[in-house]
Motif scaffolding. Structure first.
Motif, PDB file in Angstrom:
ATOM      1  N   TYR A  75      -1.396   8.873 -10.415  1.00  0.00           N
ATOM      2  CA  TYR A  75      -0.682   8.885  -9.145  1.00  0.00           C
ATOM      3  C   TYR A  75      -1.543   9.584  -8.104  1.00  0.00           C
ATOM      4  N   TYR A  77      -1.551  12.507  -5.227  1.00  0.00           N
ATOM      5  CA  TYR A  77      -0.787  13.666  -4.778  1.00  0.00           C
ATOM      6  C   TYR A  77      -1.148  13.978  -3.332  1.00  0.00           C
ATOM      7  N   THR A 111       2.182   5.202  -7.698  1.00  0.00           N
ATOM      8  CA  THR A 111       3.123   6.113  -7.052  1.00  0.00           C
ATOM      9  C   THR A 111       2.354   7.195  -6.300  1.00  0.00           C
ATOM     10  N   ARG A 113       3.014  11.343  -4.910  1.00  0.00           N
ATOM     11  CA  ARG A 113       3.888  12.505  -5.035  1.00  0.00           C
ATOM     12  C   ARG A 113       3.523  13.547  -3.985  1.00  0.00           C
ATOM     13  N   THR A 115       5.431  17.654  -2.380  1.00  0.00           N
ATOM     14  CA  THR A 115       6.563  18.575  -2.426  1.00  0.00           C
ATOM     15  C   THR A 115       7.053  18.874  -1.019  1.00  0.00           C
ATOM     16  N   LEU A 152       9.773  18.193  -5.868  1.00  0.00           N
ATOM     17  CA  LEU A 152       8.678  17.251  -6.092  1.00  0.00           C
ATOM     18  C   LEU A 152       9.237  15.848  -5.970  1.00  0.00           C
ATOM     19  N   SER A 154       8.604  11.532  -5.782  1.00  0.00           N
ATOM     20  CA  SER A 154       7.745  10.423  -6.188  1.00  0.00           C
ATOM     21  C   SER A 154       8.091   9.221  -5.326  1.00  0.00           C
TER      22      SER A 154
END
Length: 221
Positions: A75, A77, A111, A113, A115, A152, A154
């Motif tokens: 993924y 980030y 995906t 991700r 926060t 978090l 996604s």
């Protein structure tokens, strides 16, 4: 609007992005800054280093991220995305995220991700309702500083999927922008978020009258 979003290149643009990041967040301590050399390394190694420019060529937005793996799943980030104060509300944040998603897809990621503060209602609305990301984990005191609870999320980069689910809601008092501003209410909300994340995924946060409503989905057979 004439806003251009593209990869940042060269020491001048990386340095400008670092300065914008510190200015938007109000960081005075050097340890909270971003090294332009780090941005150079990310750009060359499957990371994302993107900027948004106004018609005059001024940098008004910036985001960066990197490739990561969790349980064998690749993924992307997104570490941070910032928009200059005078450019907020113009769709710059959405443009940056969309461009970052394209960069992520090019690396093979399915995906993305990142926060965010679970009590910041504006951010919750943007991430969950506008972008359509799903909160998958509650991370208490993420930065180990006593004030950094995070969710978090996604974001599926492959398209919508139909899922059977049931919904459970958690309600807390809210101010105009912040959920559970009082210590006692915050403690209750914090505990309930942790409990619900053990059972499902947060898909929506809404402000209704003087309350914030967190909606969790649980997959059903």
């Amino acid at each position: 609007m004439g806003i251009v979003v593209r990869d940042l290149a060269g020491l001048g643009e990386w340095s400008a992005a670092s300065a914008l990041y510190r200015r938007v967040f109000g960081y005075d301590h050097p340890e909270f800054g971003i090294s332009p050399r780090l941005l150079a390394a990310l750009r060359e190694n499957s990371g994302s280093v993107l900027g948004a420019f106004d018609p005059a060529g001024e940098l008004i937005g910036f985001c960066y991220g990197f490739s990561a793996v969790d349980g064998g799943e690749l993924y992307h980030y997104s570490q941070a995305a910032v928009v200059a104060a005078g450019a907020q509300g113009l769709g710059v944040g959405r443009r940056l995220k969309q461009a970052q998603a394209e960069t992520a897809r090019a690396t093979g990621a399915r995906t993305m991700r990142w926060t965010f503060d679970p009590y910041a209602l504006r951010n919750a609305h943007f991430n969950l309702s506008v972008l359509g990301a799903t909160a998958i984990r509650f991370l208490p005191d993420y930065y180990d500083d006593g004030t950094s609870d995070r969710l978090l999320v996604s974001w599926d980069l492959t398209g919508p999927h139909a899922v059977k689910h049931e919904c459970v809601t958690v309600t807390a008092p809210a101010g105009e922008h912040i959920a559970a501003p009082g210590p006692a209410d915050r403690a209750v909300l914090r505990r309930e978020l942790a409990e619900q994340f053990a059972l499902g995924r947060l898909v929506r946060v809404e402000r209704r009258d003087e309350h914030a409503v967190y909606t969790f989905e649980r997959d059903t057979p």
